[in-house]
Design an enzyme around this catalytic site. Sequence first.
Site, PDB file in Angstrom:
ATOM      1  N   HIS A  19       0.823  -1.216   0.000  1.00 39.51           N
ATOM      2  CA  HIS A  19       0.000   0.000   0.000  1.00 39.51           C
ATOM      3  C   HIS A  19       0.858   1.267   0.000  1.00 39.51           C
ATOM      4  O   HIS A  19       0.349   2.355  -0.228  1.00 39.51           O
ATOM      5  CB  HIS A  19      -0.876  -0.025   1.253  1.00 39.51           C
ATOM      6  CG  HIS A  19      -2.285   0.441   1.072  1.00 39.51           C
ATOM      7  ND1 HIS A  19      -2.932   0.541  -0.138  1.00 39.51           N
ATOM      8  CD2 HIS A  19      -3.188   0.861   1.996  1.00 39.51           C
ATOM      9  CE1 HIS A  19      -4.163   0.979   0.054  1.00 39.51           C
ATOM     10  NE2 HIS A  19      -4.340   1.189   1.337  1.00 39.51           N
ATOM     11  N   ASN A  63      -6.636   6.525   4.666  1.00 43.20           N
ATOM     12  CA  ASN A  63      -8.056   6.836   4.563  1.00 43.20           C
ATOM     13  C   ASN A  63      -8.384   8.315   4.721  1.00 43.20           C
ATOM     14  O   ASN A  63      -9.512   8.715   4.460  1.00 43.20           O
ATOM     15  CB  ASN A  63      -8.852   6.040   5.605  1.00 43.20           C
ATOM     16  CG  ASN A  63      -8.760   4.550   5.365  1.00 43.20           C
ATOM     17  OD1 ASN A  63      -8.160   4.084   4.391  1.00 43.20           O
ATOM     18  ND2 ASN A  63      -9.343   3.784   6.253  1.00 43.20           N
ATOM     19  N   ASP A  88      -0.902   2.716  -5.187  1.00 38.47           N
ATOM     20  CA  ASP A  88      -0.921   1.285  -5.488  1.00 38.47           C
ATOM     21  C   ASP A  88      -2.218   0.935  -6.199  1.00 38.47           C
ATOM     22  O   ASP A  88      -3.236   1.587  -5.990  1.00 38.47           O
ATOM     23  CB  ASP A  88      -0.782   0.473  -4.203  1.00 38.47           C
ATOM     24  CG  ASP A  88      -1.892   0.768  -3.204  1.00 38.47           C
ATOM     25  OD1 ASP A  88      -1.991   1.912  -2.743  1.00 38.47           O
ATOM     26  OD2 ASP A  88      -2.674  -0.152  -2.891  1.00 38.47           O
ATOM     27  N   ASN A 109      -9.231   3.545  -0.752  1.00 35.89           N
ATOM     28  CA  ASN A 109      -9.648   4.510   0.259  1.00 35.89           C
ATOM     29  C   ASN A 109      -8.870   5.826   0.222  1.00 35.89           C
ATOM     30  O   ASN A 109      -9.420   6.879   0.537  1.00 35.89           O
ATOM     31  CB  ASN A 109      -9.582   3.894   1.657  1.00 35.89           C
ATOM     32  CG  ASN A 109     -10.658   2.857   1.860  1.00 35.89           C
ATOM     33  OD1 ASN A 109     -11.739   2.942   1.284  1.00 35.89           O
ATOM     34  ND2 ASN A 109     -10.375   1.862   2.676  1.00 35.89           N
TER      35      ASN A 109
END
Length: 188
Positions: A19, A63, A88, A109
């Site tokens: 991520h 997020n 990513d 997100n």
Amino acid sequence: MHLIVGLGNPGSEYALNRHNVGFMVVDELIHRLEPAKINKASFKGELFRHKNIFLLKPLTYMNRSGESVAAVKNFYKIALDDIIVIHDDLDLGLGALRFKKGGSSGGHNGLKSLDSSIGQDYLRIRFGIGRPSSKEEVIKYVLSNFTPKELECIRPSLQKAADAALALTKEDLDSVRSRYSQKPLKCD
């Protein structure tokens, strides 16, 4: 003025996560450009400046990335067209690079947060991380570290994504797309 944003999560425990490829590319740019660091708590991120290019690693966790990007964008009055986001992408094989402007978040997100904070029409560098075998494993997968072999294999892609980000500050999207798009790597 351009803003290059790498998406990721802060902290050493996340540093090598799939991520965090956005952070990895920005780290490559920081290493190359040796920019000046800008310390301003309201930016909620690590911000650097090299000439007319800002480099940002939001420290709000994935997020809430949009909070940091919006703070920098609004303070420096950076146009949405001049924001480049590196993230990513599960829908691309490992090390693949694709480029686009706007579009859906695809369930990411960090992109959802950006879309709600600044809108959707920013430039995107999509860095492939591959996909786990089942949908239930997605969260665990994106928060897992690249293996040492995968890290070695994607090193050229990280460098190429950094090259592409710099090219996007000077060239149009189609030109960059034709020169820097790349298929997934064979890391076996």
